[in-house]
Design an enzyme around this catalytic site. Structure first.
Site, mmCIF file in Angstrom:
data_model
loop_
_atom_site.group_PDB
_atom_site.id
_atom_site.type_symbol
_atom_site.label_atom_id
_atom_site.label_comp_id
_atom_site.label_asym_id
_atom_site.label_seq_id
_atom_site.Cartn_x
_atom_site.Cartn_y
_atom_site.Cartn_z
ATOM 1 N N GLU A 163 0.856 -1.188 0.000
ATOM 2 C CA GLU A 163 0.000 0.000 0.000
ATOM 3 C C GLU A 163 0.893 1.240 0.000
ATOM 4 O OE1 GLU A 163 -3.293 1.127 -0.166
ATOM 5 O OE2 GLU A 163 -2.202 3.021 -0.010
ATOM 6 N N THR A 186 -10.500 5.520 -1.617
ATOM 7 C CA THR A 186 -11.954 5.632 -1.728
ATOM 8 C C THR A 186 -12.669 4.868 -0.609
ATOM 9 O OG1 THR A 186 -11.633 5.756 -4.107
ATOM 10 C CG2 THR A 186 -13.865 5.349 -3.370
ATOM 11 N N HIS A 224 -25.478 -1.993 0.125
ATOM 12 C CA HIS A 224 -26.602 -1.947 -0.813
ATOM 13 C C HIS A 224 -27.263 -3.316 -0.922
ATOM 14 C CE1 HIS A 224 -25.862 2.124 -2.134
ATOM 15 N NE2 HIS A 224 -24.592 1.859 -2.383
ATOM 16 N N VAL A 269 3.977 0.861 -5.678
ATOM 17 C CA VAL A 269 4.409 0.073 -6.839
ATOM 18 C C VAL A 269 4.710 1.026 -7.990
ATOM 19 C CG1 VAL A 269 3.679 -1.671 -8.515
ATOM 20 C CG2 VAL A 269 3.090 -1.939 -6.091
ATOM 21 N N ARG A 307 -15.186 8.278 -7.517
ATOM 22 C CA ARG A 307 -15.623 7.016 -8.140
ATOM 23 C C ARG A 307 -14.631 6.637 -9.241
ATOM 24 N NH1 ARG A 307 -19.790 10.627 -7.642
ATOM 25 N NH2 ARG A 307 -21.581 10.007 -6.394
ATOM 26 N N ILE A 329 -13.792 -0.676 -9.956
ATOM 27 C CA ILE A 329 -14.534 -1.128 -8.767
ATOM 28 C C ILE A 329 -15.128 0.104 -8.068
ATOM 29 C CG2 ILE A 329 -14.515 -2.597 -6.723
ATOM 30 C CD1 ILE A 329 -13.734 -4.105 -9.294
ATOM 31 N N CYS A 347 -8.934 18.238 20.792
ATOM 32 C CA CYS A 347 -8.155 17.035 21.144
ATOM 33 C C CYS A 347 -6.837 16.873 20.389
ATOM 34 C CB CYS A 347 -9.001 15.781 21.008
ATOM 35 S SG CYS A 347 -9.580 15.446 19.336
#
Ligand SMILES: Cc1cc2nc3c(=O)[nH]c(=O)nc-3n(C[C@H](O)[C@H](O)[C@H](O)COP(=O)(O)OP(=O)(O)OC[C@H]3O[C@@H](n4cnc5c(N)ncnc54)[C@H](O)[C@@H]3O)c2cc1C
Length: 486
Positions: free
Chosen positions: A34, A43, A52, A173, A313, A342, A448
């Site tokens: 990552e 996202t 959904h 990557v 998106r 996706i 905080c």
């Protein structure tokens, strides 16, 4: 870390982390790479958090199939991983007769896909369920649900880690070579090799595809902006409230989404943009959002907003395209598994997508189940959800529970310490916020943040200038100007 793996997963969003967890059921040597300093920074941490029920998807598509399957298995996954999930139900509301064909289409579509218990209800029933909402007909879906998207992503990752999956954060990557059936993955953090590569890089899935010579995909980023309402307004609605969306809007219309933490979100808008990283908010969209949301719920006022944010998106179609694109989930060539486009309902579908990916690998490689796999993961104790006697007992045992750090959300010092001491080793203010909610309330960290920084210094002693909001390039301080009084 040994750098030779059976499988490399690129991307620590909900999809990559669900895949990581699914592989961790087997005796296999796998790593997730990552580029950010934590999971759920893409996202997967910037969406509506809705499970959904499956009636929006075109029957027969991978989107429909994985949506229905994901929605079926998510409640169990959330129970195993201690992730809040609430089946609150959804109303898709038509304000005029012209919206009824849309509701009927959704109902037909849902029934074909396998969505349970869909019903078209009249004005009287709408008023019974949601007294504050105006509409003449609605599609009622009692099994639509809400969950916390970053908690789910983090929990999937932590459970995978506990079961032997490796995670390499801050690892971007940069290139992939196929060398006689072995992938050599080049990163800012050195070289990794593997037999399989899974590309679950979200908005960058097309860039990763290009690294192996596949240039058939292009992601068109489409931004969705939100307002978040103060928790004092949580009683205004009990269900997810969606409108009949304006024609060609590219999204589901501006909806009202209660969160599992008691806020209501307004949004998202839908706007094609040029930059996949542009999660900023614009005054025009924010004003439109407010106007449209007020049409659904007249009681909302501007003073109720505590924050705005945006998610992007990963669309495979450009603005104005007639037909929606389906998810791409396939082995492109020997060992390279691509997940592209996706977009929604990717959060709901993630566990089902993960199973498809594991099945693809199973066809090529014997995967032996690991008898030591533990499906359970326990999250941080949530002090503010405990009854008074349990809170008193905790404070007696550990005085850190007696010091409230985030007043808006009642988050204690021990919860901040637990969030900092997370299994993935992610250290940033947003990592803490996403794990224990310190800074998510009305004052948005005004009170905080200095206290959290103090705890980071005291307990984990990084240099104050090394403390970041969300990893490299987001430093908050240049150094101390006077000694820490402690
Ligand atoms: C506004 C909006 C609302 C939505 N609402 C819902 C909803 O209510 N319900 C629902 O089911 N779905 C919803 N979705 C869709 C859902 O959020 C996504 O489908 C899902 O989060 C995608 O997850 P992902 O893991 O594929 O992508 P991401 O979460 O973007 O993860 C991809 C990861 O890959 C990493 N990465 C990228 N390039 C590299 C690289 N070169 N090297 C290493 N790492 C890299 C990124 O940093 C990122 O962490 C919504 C989406 C949006 C934008």
């Amino acid at each position: 870390m040994d750098r030779n793996f059976d499988i490399i997963i690129i991307g620590g969003g909900v999809v990559g982390c669900a895949i990581a967890r699914e592989f961790s059921r087997y005796r296999i040597n796998a790593v997730l790479l990552e580029k950010e300093c934590d999971v759920a920074f893409g996202t997967s941490g910037r969406n509506s958090g809705v499970a959904h029920a499956g009636f929006y998807m075109v029957p027969g598509t991978l989107k429909a199939k994985t949506n229905i399957e994901g929605h079926r298995i998510l409640p169990g996954v959330c129970r195993e991983l201690d992730v809040p999930y609430e089946e609150i139900g959804k109303l898709v509301v038509a304000k005029g007769e012209d919206g009824i064909p849309y509701l009927e289409k959704l109902k037909r579509q849902g029934e074909e896909n396998g969505t349970r218990e869909l019903e078209i209800i009249d004005e009287e029933r709408i008023k019974e369920l949601e007294p504050g909402i105006q509409g003449i007909h609605a599609l009622y879906s009692p099994t639509s649900a809400i969950l916390c998207p970053f908690t789910l992503t983090i929990a999937l990752a932590e459970n995978a880690l506990e079961n032997g999956m490796k995670f390499s954060l801050n690892t971007e990557v940069k290139g992939i070579q196929d060398s006689n059936g072995t992938f050599i993955v080049n990163t800012n953090n050195g070289e990794f090799t593997s037999d399989f590569v899974v590309n679950s890089a979200g908005l960058y899935a097309d860039t990763i595809s290009e690294m192996v010579g596949i240039s058939t995909y292009k992601i068109y980023p489409c931004r969705g902006e939100y307002h978040i309402l103060d928790r004092s307004k949580s009683d205004l609605i009990n269900h997810l409230i969606y409108p009949v969306p304006p024609k060609d809007s590219g999204g589901l219309g501006v909806h009202l989404t209660p969160t599992v933490h008691g806020n209501i979100m307004l949004g998202p808008s839908a706007e094609y943009i040029g930059d996949v990283n542009d999660t900023g908010n614009s005054a025009e969209v924010m004003a439109t959002l407010f106007r449209e949301a007020k049409e659904l719920l007249p009681e909302i006022g501007r003073r109720d907003f505590i924050r705005s944010f945006a998610g992007i998106r990963a669309k495979l179609i450009s603005s104005g395209s007639e037909k929606p694109a389906d998810f791409i989930i396939k082995e492109e060539f020997d060992g390279f598994i691509n997940l592209v486009g996706i977009e929604s309902p990717g959060l709901t579908a993630a566990p089902a997508i993960a199973s498809i990916v594991v099945d693809i690998v199973k066809k090529k490689k014997d995967l032996e189940l690991d008898s030591k796999f533990n499906p359970r993961r326990k999250g941080i104790v949530k002090f503010n959800e405990l009854p008074a006697d349990k809170q008193a007992e905790l404070i007696r045992k550990n005085p850190n529970y007696g010091r409230v750090i985030c007043r808006c959300e009642t988050i204690t010092q021990q919860e901040v310490i637990d969030a900092l001491d997370n299994p993935l080793g992610a250290i940033s203010l947003n990592s803490i916020k996403n794990r224990c909610r310190a800074g998510m309330g009305r004052c948005q960290g005004g009170f905080c943040t200095p206290k959290i920084v103090e705890i980071m210094e005291e307990v984990f002693s990084p240099e104050v200038k090394d403390i970041t909001l969300k990893g490299d390039g987001s430093g908050l301080f240049t150094g101390r100007v006077k000694d820490n009084p402690k």
